[in-house]
Write a protein that holds these residues in place. Structure first.
Motif, short mmCIF file in Angstrom:
data_model
loop_
_atom_site.label_atom_id
_atom_site.label_comp_id
_atom_site.label_asym_id
_atom_site.label_seq_id
_atom_site.Cartn_x
_atom_site.Cartn_y
_atom_site.Cartn_z
N VAL A 128 0.82 -1.23 0.05
CA VAL A 128 -0.03 0.02 0.06
C VAL A 128 0.99 1.13 -0.04
N GLY A 129 0.89 2.05 -1.02
CA GLY A 129 1.71 3.11 -1.24
C GLY A 129 1.61 4.33 -0.51
N PRO A 130 2.36 5.57 -0.38
CA PRO A 130 2.20 6.54 0.64
C PRO A 130 0.74 7.22 0.85
N GLY B 52 -3.65 -9.80 -7.25
CA GLY B 52 -2.61 -9.02 -7.79
C GLY B 52 -3.06 -7.54 -8.51
N ILE B 53 -4.16 -7.23 -8.28
CA ILE B 53 -4.59 -5.93 -8.98
C ILE B 53 -3.86 -4.80 -8.58
N ARG B 54 -3.44 -3.86 -9.61
CA ARG B 54 -2.62 -2.71 -9.10
C ARG B 54 -3.47 -1.40 -9.38
N VAL B 55 -3.54 -0.66 -8.54
CA VAL B 55 -4.35 0.48 -8.65
C VAL B 55 -3.48 1.79 -8.81
N ASN B 56 -3.77 2.60 -9.74
CA ASN B 56 -2.67 3.64 -10.01
C ASN B 56 -2.77 4.74 -8.95
N PRO B 57 -1.77 5.57 -8.91
CA PRO B 57 -1.62 6.72 -8.05
C PRO B 57 -2.67 7.50 -8.23
N ARG B 58 -3.41 8.05 -7.08
CA ARG B 58 -4.61 9.06 -7.14
C ARG B 58 -5.81 8.68 -7.62
N VAL B 59 -6.06 7.49 -7.98
CA VAL B 59 -7.33 6.73 -8.39
C VAL B 59 -8.11 6.93 -7.28
N ASN B 60 -9.46 7.33 -7.56
CA ASN B 60 -10.67 7.40 -6.42
C ASN B 60 -11.64 6.37 -6.70
N LEU B 61 -11.69 5.09 -5.83
CA LEU B 61 -12.41 4.18 -6.30
C LEU B 61 -13.61 4.36 -5.56
N PRO B 62 -14.79 4.58 -6.12
CA PRO B 62 -16.11 4.76 -5.40
C PRO B 62 -16.35 3.68 -4.43
N PRO B 63 -17.23 3.74 -3.53
CA PRO B 63 -17.69 2.76 -2.51
C PRO B 63 -18.19 1.55 -3.35
N ARG B 64 -18.14 0.51 -2.82
CA ARG B 64 -18.48 -0.77 -3.50
C ARG B 64 -18.67 -0.95 -4.90
N SER B 65 -17.50 -0.42 -5.91
CA SER B 65 -17.57 -0.43 -7.17
C SER B 65 -16.65 -1.67 -7.57
N LEU B 66 -15.82 -2.41 -6.84
CA LEU B 66 -14.89 -3.46 -7.35
C LEU B 66 -15.24 -4.68 -6.33
N ALA C 69 -13.31 -1.95 3.77
CA ALA C 69 -12.95 -2.61 2.38
C ALA C 69 -11.75 -3.79 2.42
N ILE C 70 -11.62 -4.68 1.67
CA ILE C 70 -10.78 -5.90 1.74
C ILE C 70 -9.68 -5.58 0.47
N VAL C 71 -8.49 -5.58 0.99
CA VAL C 71 -7.21 -5.69 0.27
C VAL C 71 -6.32 -6.89 0.22
N ARG C 72 -6.39 -7.84 -0.58
CA ARG C 72 -5.59 -9.04 -0.40
C ARG C 72 -4.94 -9.50 -1.64
N GLY C 73 -4.18 -10.66 -1.63
CA GLY C 73 -3.87 -11.24 -2.73
C GLY C 73 -2.78 -10.41 -3.56
N LEU C 74 -1.82 -10.15 -2.81
CA LEU C 74 -0.76 -8.98 -3.51
C LEU C 74 -1.33 -7.89 -4.31
N ALA C 75 -2.25 -7.43 -3.96
CA ALA C 75 -2.67 -5.92 -4.42
C ALA C 75 -1.77 -5.14 -4.23
N VAL C 76 -1.51 -3.94 -5.27
CA VAL C 76 -0.59 -2.90 -5.07
C VAL C 76 -1.17 -1.81 -5.36
N LEU C 77 -1.06 -0.89 -4.38
CA LEU C 77 -2.05 0.34 -4.44
C LEU C 77 -0.91 1.59 -4.51
N GLY C 78 -1.15 2.36 -5.70
CA GLY C 78 -0.17 3.53 -5.92
C GLY C 78 -0.53 4.70 -4.80
N ALA C 79 0.56 5.60 -4.75
CA ALA C 79 0.47 6.68 -3.70
C ALA C 79 -0.92 7.36 -3.92
N GLU C 80 -1.32 7.78 -2.79
CA GLU C 80 -2.65 8.67 -2.51
C GLU C 80 -3.80 8.19 -3.18
#
Ligand code: GTP
Length: 366
Positions: free
Chosen positions: A317-319, A350-364, A327-338
């Motif tokens: 989990v990035g800065p 193994g999902i990767r979320v780019n920096p500064r992405v805003n994922l709305p509630p319950r969307s994934l 929320a649940i974050v598991r299975g080698l997820a990698v979250l970019g900064a902010e």
């Protein structure tokens, strides 16, 4: 002895973390990776190193400017376009003293005895000596075949399963005579592995040194997370039964908090009532773990906020990331900064979320 540490690469396999944090600065047990490299060099009798930089050089230089180096001298060269591993070395030549040089990739964590590699190099009279390490699945690497005198006689790039003739791979640590630097054209992109070593091999002056010590390159999310967990459980120092249990005195711990070893918890972290943290987890500076939240087997960079009831397992989990309620974050997820992970999302596989992405509630969900 002098060294060149190659730290100019973009670290693309470790994105999205490396969009903001250069690979040498990613933390292991809350210390930037590059500080382990400096310790490794010092332990082998190296007293000065040139950092060959390109991508995001400033955070690395700023880090060292604040450190006490106790007589270890560091120089920096920055290339204005990527020159590759040999080009980056050539670019550092003017800062070297004309003698032999230790060269390392800036992303290997090892307990290898560098002195023994240097000694083996001196004894063989080689122009270059490559350290080799054995890995379980060598298909993602370049294999190095050696003869009974440790002379390199063949390289096999990324072999198919039926081409695996050895488990020995290039460990990214070399000792080179100054003649090798003369073989590299200046100002061009050149790869030491693909262009210079095959030429040295043909001349019969390329030797190898095999190490069975701990070795891991931290270049992928999986290997970085494993390296972090290994460092926390003392594996690199060879102490199998040792667990780090480090927490800064400034941390605030609520009621009924479970802290499971090994762990490393940096200054100004807050662990709220009933949360669980540990099991080979590192929390960076100023993280807040909400009530009843769980963080296990993970790396949290500085300033991460985990809201109540969220679960983070085996992930990076990035800065300044925010992870919403339940929320649940598991299975080698990698979250970019902010980035902001809204309430109730499930991130896995193994999902990767780019920096500064805003994922709305319950969307994934997975
Ligand atoms: P990936 O993009 O994920 O492959 O990572 P990387 O950019 O770090 O490349 P790689 O792991 O192959 O590089 C091995 C070592 O060489 C790393 O420590 C890099 O920082 C370094 N390196 C790679 N390319 C360059 C370059 O063009 N210049 C310099 N100075 N160093 C480099």
């Amino acid at each position: 002895m002098q060294a060149v540490v190659l730290v100019g690469g973009q670290g693309s396999r470790l994105r999205p973390i490396t969009y903001d944090v250069p690979k040498p600065m990613v933390p292991l047990r809350n210390r930037p990776f590059i500080s382990y490299m400096v310790d490794f060099l010092r332990s082998g009798g190296v007293d000065r190193a040139v950092l060959s930089m390109g991508y995001l050089p400033d955070p690395i230089q700023e880090y060292f400017e604040k450190q006490k180096m106790d007589g270890f001298e560091l120089d920096y060269v920055v290339e204005d376009r990527p020159l590759g591993t040999a080009g980056g070395l050539k670019n550092a030549q003017s800062a070297l003293d004309g003698g032999p040089v230790v060269v390392t990739n800036g992303d290997v964590l090892t307990g290898m005895r560098l002195e023994s590699l240097i000694e083996a190099h001196r004894e063989s009279g080689a122009l270059a000596t490559i350290a080799l390490t054995s890995v379980e699945d060598p298909t993602a690497y370049g294999l190095v075949e050696v003869d009974h005198n440790m002379k390199v006689h063949r390289f096999v790039e990324k072999p198919a399963y039926d081409e695996i003739s050895t488990s020995l791979i290039n460990a990214g640590i070399y000792v080179l005579e100054p003649e090798v630097l003369e073989m590299i054209p200046a100002g061009k992109e050149v790869s030491i592995e693909r262009e210079i070593f095959p030429r040295l091999q043909q001349s019969g002056r390329l030797y190898a040194y095999v190490s069975s010590s701990y070795w891991k390159d931290i270049g992928t999310p999986r290997s970085y997370l494993t390296a972090s967990q290994d460092v926390l459980s003392g594996a690199i120092a060879g102490g199998e039964d040792f667990d780090y249990r480090e927490s800064h005195p400034s941390i605030e711990v609520g009621k009924s908090v479970k802290i499971l070893p090994p762990f490393s918890i940096e200054r100004d972290c807050v662990l709220e009532n009933g949360c669980t943290v540990g099991g080979r987890t590192a929390l960076g500076r100023g993280c807040r773990i909400g009530e009843e939240a769980v963080v296990e087997g993970s790396i949290l960079f500085d300033g991460v906020r985990v809201e109540p009831g969220a679960i983070i397992r085996g992930s990076i989990v990035g800065p300044n990331v925010r992870i919403g309620h339940r929320a649940i974050v598991r299975g080698l997820a990698v979250l970019g900064a902010e980035c902001v992970i809204g309430e109730g999302n499930v991130l896995d596989q193994g999902i990767r979320v780019n920096p500064r992405v805003n994922l709305p509630p319950r969307s994934l969900r997975f």
